[in-house]
Design an enzyme around this catalytic site. Structure first.
Site, PDB file in Angstrom:
ATOM      1  N   GLU A  29      -9.289   1.210   1.936  1.00 47.64           N
ATOM      2  CA  GLU A  29     -10.497   0.487   1.769  1.00 47.64           C
ATOM      3  C   GLU A  29     -11.657   1.323   1.089  1.00 47.64           C
ATOM      4  O   GLU A  29     -12.589   0.754   0.759  1.00 47.64           O
ATOM      5  CB  GLU A  29     -11.103  -0.010   3.091  1.00 47.64           C
ATOM      6  CG  GLU A  29      -9.842  -0.690   3.792  1.00 47.64           C
ATOM      7  CD  GLU A  29     -10.078  -0.780   5.448  1.00 47.64           C
ATOM      8  OE1 GLU A  29     -10.395  -1.865   5.880  1.00 47.64           O
ATOM      9  OE2 GLU A  29     -10.383   0.168   5.920  1.00 47.64           O
TER      10      GLU A  29
ATOM     11  N   ARG B 116      -5.807   2.368   9.241  1.00 46.69           N
ATOM     12  CA  ARG B 116      -5.679   3.526  10.427  1.00 46.69           C
ATOM     13  C   ARG B 116      -4.260   4.032  10.293  1.00 46.69           C
ATOM     14  O   ARG B 116      -4.041   4.918  11.065  1.00 46.69           O
ATOM     15  CB  ARG B 116      -5.837   2.378  11.593  1.00 46.69           C
ATOM     16  CG  ARG B 116      -4.848   1.224  11.810  1.00 46.69           C
ATOM     17  CD  ARG B 116      -4.908   0.788  13.263  1.00 46.69           C
ATOM     18  NE  ARG B 116      -4.637   1.166  14.253  1.00 46.69           N
ATOM     19  CZ  ARG B 116      -3.348   1.502  14.481  1.00 46.69           C
ATOM     20  NH1 ARG B 116      -2.183   0.854  13.920  1.00 46.69           N
ATOM     21  NH2 ARG B 116      -2.718   2.309  15.566  1.00 46.69           N
TER      22      ARG B 116
ATOM     23  N   THR C  73      -2.105   5.356   8.011  1.00 44.64           N
ATOM     24  CA  THR C  73      -1.771   6.765   7.739  1.00 44.64           C
ATOM     25  C   THR C  73      -1.929   7.900   8.765  1.00 44.64           C
ATOM     26  O   THR C  73      -1.291   8.750   8.977  1.00 44.64           O
ATOM     27  CB  THR C  73      -2.586   7.161   6.383  1.00 44.64           C
ATOM     28  OG1 THR C  73      -1.924   6.404   5.284  1.00 44.64           O
ATOM     29  CG2 THR C  73      -2.215   8.428   5.986  1.00 44.64           C
TER      30      THR C  73
ATOM     31  N   GLN D 219       0.974  -1.276  -0.086  1.00 43.75           N
ATOM     32  CA  GLN D 219      -0.231   0.039   0.066  1.00 43.75           C
ATOM     33  C   GLN D 219       0.876   1.476   0.132  1.00 43.75           C
ATOM     34  O   GLN D 219       0.367   2.376   0.012  1.00 43.75           O
ATOM     35  CB  GLN D 219      -1.057   0.029   1.106  1.00 43.75           C
ATOM     36  CG  GLN D 219      -0.313   0.375   2.537  1.00 43.75           C
ATOM     37  CD  GLN D 219       0.248  -0.796   3.143  1.00 43.75           C
ATOM     38  OE1 GLN D 219       0.908  -1.479   2.680  1.00 43.75           O
ATOM     39  NE2 GLN D 219       0.199  -0.935   4.596  1.00 43.75           N
TER      40      GLN D 219
ATOM     41  N   ALA E 222      -4.061  14.412   6.714  1.00 45.27           N
ATOM     42  CA  ALA E 222      -4.326  13.272   5.762  1.00 45.27           C
ATOM     43  C   ALA E 222      -5.064  12.172   6.658  1.00 45.27           C
ATOM     44  O   ALA E 222      -5.033  12.288   7.833  1.00 45.27           O
ATOM     45  CB  ALA E 222      -3.091  12.403   5.261  1.00 45.27           C
ATOM     46  N   LYS E 223      -5.639  11.398   6.094  1.00 40.60           N
ATOM     47  CA  LYS E 223      -6.263  10.056   6.818  1.00 40.60           C
ATOM     48  C   LYS E 223      -6.192   9.146   5.980  1.00 40.60           C
ATOM     49  O   LYS E 223      -5.765   9.100   4.977  1.00 40.60           O
ATOM     50  CB  LYS E 223      -7.754  10.389   7.339  1.00 40.60           C
ATOM     51  CG  LYS E 223      -8.579  10.742   6.203  1.00 40.60           C
ATOM     52  CD  LYS E 223     -10.092  11.043   6.734  1.00 40.60           C
ATOM     53  CE  LYS E 223     -11.168  11.603   5.620  1.00 40.60           C
ATOM     54  NZ  LYS E 223     -12.295  12.410   6.263  1.00 40.60           N
TER      55      LYS E 223
END
Ligand SMILES: Cc1cc2nc3c(=O)[nH]c(=O)nc-3n(C[C@H](O)[C@H](O)[C@H](O)COP(=O)(O)OP(=O)(O)OC[C@H]3O[C@@H](n4cnc5c(N)ncnc54)[C@H](O)[C@@H]3O)c2cc1C
Lengths: 756, 283
Positions: A715, A531, A533, A490, A710-711
């Site tokens: 998904e 979770r 990042t 990722q 960022a978040k």
């Protein structure tokens, strides 16, 4: 160090993944390549019955097979692990079956040999006799069935909210989660319209390209576990707990992962190889075949009954949701899916009253856990299909109906949490625009019909969880990041290095990122649920800032300007009289969170919301049911993109994965036996199955509490795919499917009458 | 459980290694099918006779009469990209492009693809419609078998355990025009759920002769005799009746690709489309 006021360009830069060259030249470090001196190979003997008492296991012939080092059964495991039950939420899964088996494919015994082929051949010589017990496979039947998978529930002691389940008997309900907001019954009684539908999803597979693998190596009074795991910290504490050891006697090392998607979380093979290594006092390697993965972990099948009260203006006034999660024989993380995803079951809509009942069920199927979306795709499939069906019955445009009900920032979600930094409307509007929703649409001709659909969904982040990182600066100014987020493709190593680079004013490419190793990389809850990042990103940022503060202080005490960019080496040299010393920055992050009360309500239920949506255009051959996706648009709110290029591949990758679950993938069971347990018969989308046009849109957004805004995003693009395709099919040819996968044959039968 | 792997260098040696009474000794060409069968445990060989080292079993040649001879060890990719094949039997090159993926086509051989006997294959029905034959050899000599006759049941062929396919012969197609329509159910590069191969000798819309073969949905590639008869006597006007006859007469299997009901409907649709495609294309 970099000027604080000078924003460098490291964050937001689309640099390629740091390990890309190593990967394409075959030099990247994967657990599969590891060979340990003197290691033995393990092969698992598996149950052939779905539910039964183990009467006997005859291992004599296998044990005397030339080349076999040992044959181990569940009873032998007791010598090194007296209480051999593990799991993240329930301690229900034995390292090897004890007394009972609960699904076809459950590990019952293991053969160890120097040659993996010998081990495989000897496994064929083991003979187990079972007294079969009644089995249950379906989640609805499991609610009331006489067949009970576990005699007694065994919640892990670590979770206070599961305590009430301790010792519960004669039930397959591992966990029931309930949410009650407002007065749903009253709203239904006075509603202008009431709509009720039911939807189902099938059991599917993660199919990472690299199958699950672990090795354990005894080392003095310690144990080193090399494993392709998404959760090294959890593996360490859980193996230590099983062995009754302190955590520092267990070292867990992880290389790159060839995909994870949730298949490699918590304990998979690690407890087994640990016990085997202690029993035979040699390093043990266990590598599953692709086929064996089908008997290890999967995605929940589900049934969702949803009912809405709608007023005369097309506003949803109340919603009732009953969700049944088919967890298979062992709970794995299913109870958390039931609860943490369950509370979003009413969808991203502004609804005043809601009742949610969400049940984690045991059945005699291979266990289900987290798979890219943590239950959310199953929920979105149902609530967005329901949304489209309501819009149709009301004669409203589906986008317009969503607009009217959408949950906006500043408004409370049904949990009571007020929405913040959740660009749900922006995701919907982006889809509408990129799909040219308001423009005329070519509906095809003759027997080939065209249609389109959009769907949106959202997800809360599992909470509260902790991440810790350290950033060390060497005396020459070079920087090393230690963190236990697992890069399974990722791009997390790259994103984390970008954060460090941004804070310290160095180039991302110059930062060394250390692979997870619990001896040196600090605690992280796990790489799951998008979770990292946010949580690890915040920890990494804090660690880098901590290092920078120390460097600034050193510079200040030397009378140098604190913005001594490029002069770190000099700072060290002048501080220590030579090139010496190390600065260690530490960052720990745990977000604020309020656990839900007995009504499932909380005013701070998630550190952030992930928002995603998809629009598709399809073409249905009405004579055959065959359906082609012509175009797919994915949009997500992921805050500010740290690396836009990687984010786009996360969006397309997630959407394509969910497309497989939407149109083709399904684990087929016959009497508890998976009949298509191989990639020859279980087909994931190939290059020719994906839409010719895929657009991935990052909506303009910022997450105040996230690292540089960022978040998570891994998904988000799974959410909308299935319902968007269902709506597009109905738009094209008038039939509505309510069960996944929507195969050509299913569409054909819907069009031409039921299967004979 | 363990087996012997032998790599003879001549056809003679290979034939000597085979045994008419011992089906556990098997020729191994690309191995794509054999290895799947061995992995899943449905087949455990005692000996595998690797054919790859035999020099005179590959190559694609054209004879004076326009027929093509394709050596049994030619890979599917070699056939797919052969200029001769593209010119003489373009339908074959086209069908190969949709057979699995490049990795499989680079490894699987034409002999293996014909001898395997799995009903879910593309080439046996297509080659039957093209009126092709295989040249088969054993220590006792050679014989020719029409591809149409080769597969006699589910994984059953006329080949004796000591026989090898050495070549495939595809006659000149002259005024025959062909189409192959493949339907997959689970992914685009899957084995076929249904294959319909159609060859028509025609003048404009006038059908002179026709060969229709269905594969994958049936236990073995099956000639649609009744439908052919209807089209021969009634011409294209008889197409609806021919389609109906096909759906009525053929025994379609339920399997993991789909139900018989669905595949029967597919057969009707694809049969109609294939005839229309050929007549439309060459009108
Ligand atoms: C993932 C995958 C997808 C596929 N998809 C398709 C598809 O869509 N359509 C399709 O048609 N095929 C498809 N195939 C190929 C097909 O299923 C067979 O695997 C292939 O045609 C076999 O060729 P081979 O040379 O590898 O044969 P092998 O595996 O070597 O042999 C197959 C059988 O033929 C026998 N044999 C081999 N050569 C000879 C010979 N010269 N004489 C006598 N007997 C011989 C062997 O003993 C064995 O019984 C696919 C294969 C794979 C692996």
């Amino acid at each position: 160090m970099g000027d604080k006021t000078m924003t460098t360009t490291e964050v937001g830069r689309s640099l390629p993944r740091l390990e890309a060259r190593q990967k394409v030249t075959g030099r990247a470090n994967y657990t599969h390549n590891l060979k340990l001196p003197g290691m033995v190979h393990a092969k698992v003997f598996r149950s052939t019955v779905p539910h039964g008492k183990i009467l006997s296991i005859d291992t004599a012939e296998a044990a005397s097979y030339p080349g076999v080092a040992a044959v181990v059964t569940g009873k032998d495991i007791l010598d090194v692990v007296p209480e051999p039950y593990y799991g993240p939420a329930f301690h229900d899964q034995p390292i090897l079956a004890l007394n009972k088996v609960r699904y076809v494919g459950e590990p019952v015994a293991v053969v160890l040999a120097d040659d993996p082929r010998i081990a495989a051949e000897a496994v064929e010589l083991i003979d187990a006799v079972y007294e079969e017990l009644p089995a249950v496979y379906d989640e609805t039947e499991a609610m009331t069935s006489d067949a009970v998978v576990h005699d007694e529930l065994k919640p892990a002691g670590t979770f206070p909210d599961l305590k009430h389940l301790n010792g519960r008997k004669d039930t397959n309900i591992a966990l029931d989660f309930h949410l009650k907001q407002g007065h749903a019954d009253a709203a239904f009684a006075s509603a202008a319209h009431v709509f009720a539908h039911s939807f189902q999803t099938q059991q599917t597979m993660h199919t990472p390209m690299e199958p699950i693998i672990s090795l354990a190596e005894p080392s003095g009074d310690r144990l080193i576990i090399h494993t392709a795991s998404q959760s090294p910290s959890f593996v360490r504490s859980e193996v230590a707990r099983l062995l009754g050891w302190s955590e520092n006697r267990v070292q867990v090392k992880v290389g790159h992962l060839g995909g994870g998607f949730g298949a490699k979380l918590y304990i998979k093979l690690e407890a087994l190889v640990a016990a085997l290594a202690l029993l035979c006092r040699r390093p043990v390697r266990l590598s599953l075949s692709m086929e064996e993965q089908f008997y290890t972990i999967s995605k929940h099948a589900s049934t969702f009954h949803i009912k809405s009260a709608v007023d005369k203006d097309g506003r949803i006034t109340a919603r009732k949701c009953e969700v049944l999660w088919n967890g298979g024989a062992y709970a794995d993380i299913g109870p958390r899916v039931t609860q943490k995803s369950g509370f979003t079951a009413t969808g991203p809509y502004d609804i005043a009253a809601a009742d949610i009942d969400s049940y984690a069920l045991y059945t005699n199927r291979p266990p289900a856990g987290a798979l890219r979306g943590f239950g959310i795709p199953q929920l979105v499939w149902a609530y967005e299909s329901h949304t489209d069906l309501i819009a149709r019955e009301l004669g409203m445009d589906p986008v317009e109906f969503r607009r009217r009900n959408i949950l906006k920032d500043g408004r409370p979600h049904v949990t009571g949490t007020v929405m913040k930094d959740a660009a749900i409307d922006a995701v919907l509007e982006t889809l509408a625009e990129r799909m040219r929703w308001s423009e005329p649409f070519d509906r095809g001709e003759g027997t080939v019909k065209r249609g389109r659909g959009v769907a949106i969904g959202f997800k809360a982040c599992v909470s509260p969880t902790t991440s810790v990182a350290t950033v060390t600066v060497a005396a020459d100014g070079s920087v090393t990041l230690h963190h236990a987020t697992v890069d399974m493709g990722q791009g997390s190593d790259t994103a984390m290095a970008q954060i460090v680079a941004e804070v310290l004013g160095v180039r991302t490419e110059e930062i060394r990122v250390v692979d997870p190793d619990t001896d040196v990389t600090p605690y992280d809850m796990a790489t799951l649920g998008s979770r990292s990042t946010f949580h690890m990103g915040n920890a990494v940022r804090k660690a880098a800032e901590h290092a920078r503060t120390q460097l600034d202080d050193m510079a200040k005490s030397l009378g140098m300007a604190e913005t001594a960019a490029g002069r770190v080496k000099e700072v060290f040299r002048r501080t220590y009289g030579m090139q010496a010393g190390t600065v260690v920055g530490v960052g720990t992050y745990i977000p604020e969170y309020v656990s839900p009360n007995e009504d499932g309500l909380s005013d701070n239920v998630t550190p952030f919301w992930m928002i995603g949506g998809t629009g598709v255009e399809v073409e249905v051959d009405t004579e055959t049911g065959r359906t082609k996706l012509l175009k797919m648009v994915n949009a997500a709110d992921l805050g500010t993109a740290l690396n836009p290029r990687i984010v786009e591949t996360q969006l397309s990758g997630a959407a394509i994965m969910q497309l497989g679950f939407t149109v083709s993938e399904e684990m087929i069971l016959d009497g508890g036996q998976v009949t298509n347990a191989s990639l020859a018969d279980y087909k994931i989308p190939g290059i020719k199955d994906i839409p010719p046009v895929i657009e991935n849109c990052i909506v303009d957004a910022h997450t105040e509490t996230g690292p540089f805004g960022a978040k998570g995003v891994g998904e988000s693009a799974t959410f909308g795919v299935s319902p968007a395709v269902a709506e597009a099919i109905q738009d094209a040819c008038g039939v509505r499917l309510t069960r996944l996968p929507m195969t050509a044959e299913a569409i054909f039968h819907a069009l031409h009458g039921d299967k004979k | 459980m363990s087996f012997e792997l032998i790599s003879p260098n001549t056809l003679r040696d290979a034939l000597d290694l085979l045994d008419v009474d011992d089906p556990s000794i098997r020729p191994f060409s690309g191995g794509t099918a054999l290895r799947l069968m061995m992995k899943s445990g449905v087949f455990s060989p005692s000996k595998l006779v690797v054919l790859r080292g035999i020099p005179d079993l590959s190559g694609i040649e054209i004879s004076d009469d326009g027929s093509l001879t394709i050596g049994a060890l030619s890979t599917l990719a070699e056939v797919e990209t052969s200029a001769l094949v593209a010119r003489q039997v373009p339908v074959l090159a086209g069908a190969l492009k949709h057979l699995s993926n490049r990795r499989v086509r680079n490894v699987a051989r034409i002999g293996g693809a014909i001898a395997h006997g799995d009903p879910h294959m593309d080439l046996p029905p297509l080659l039957s419609a093209l009126n092709a034959e295989v040249i088969v050899e054993s220590r006792n000599g050679r014989r020719h078998i029409a591809v149409e006759d080769l597969v006699i049941g589910y994984y059953e062929t006329l080949l004796e355990p000591d026989e090898l396919i050495v070549a495939l012969r595809i006659p000149a197609q002259d005024d025959w025009h062909s189409a192959y329509r493949k339907v997959t159910a689970r992914s685009a590069d899957d084995w076929p759920a249904l294959g319909v191969a159609t060859s028509i000798s025609h003048e404009g819309k006038e059908i002179r002769d026709i060969r229709l073969v269905v594969g994958a949905a049936t236990e073995r590639p099956t000639r649609l005799d009744i439908s052919e008869g209807v089209l021969r006597s009634e011409g294209v006007a008889g197409l609806p009746r021919a389609v109906e006859a096909a759906m009525e007469s053929v025994e379609v299997m339920d399997d993991s690709h789909g139900s018989a009901t669905w595949k029967k409907a597919l057969l009707g649709v694809e049969l109609r489309r294939s005839v229309e495609e050929i007549l439309g294309r060459n009108a």
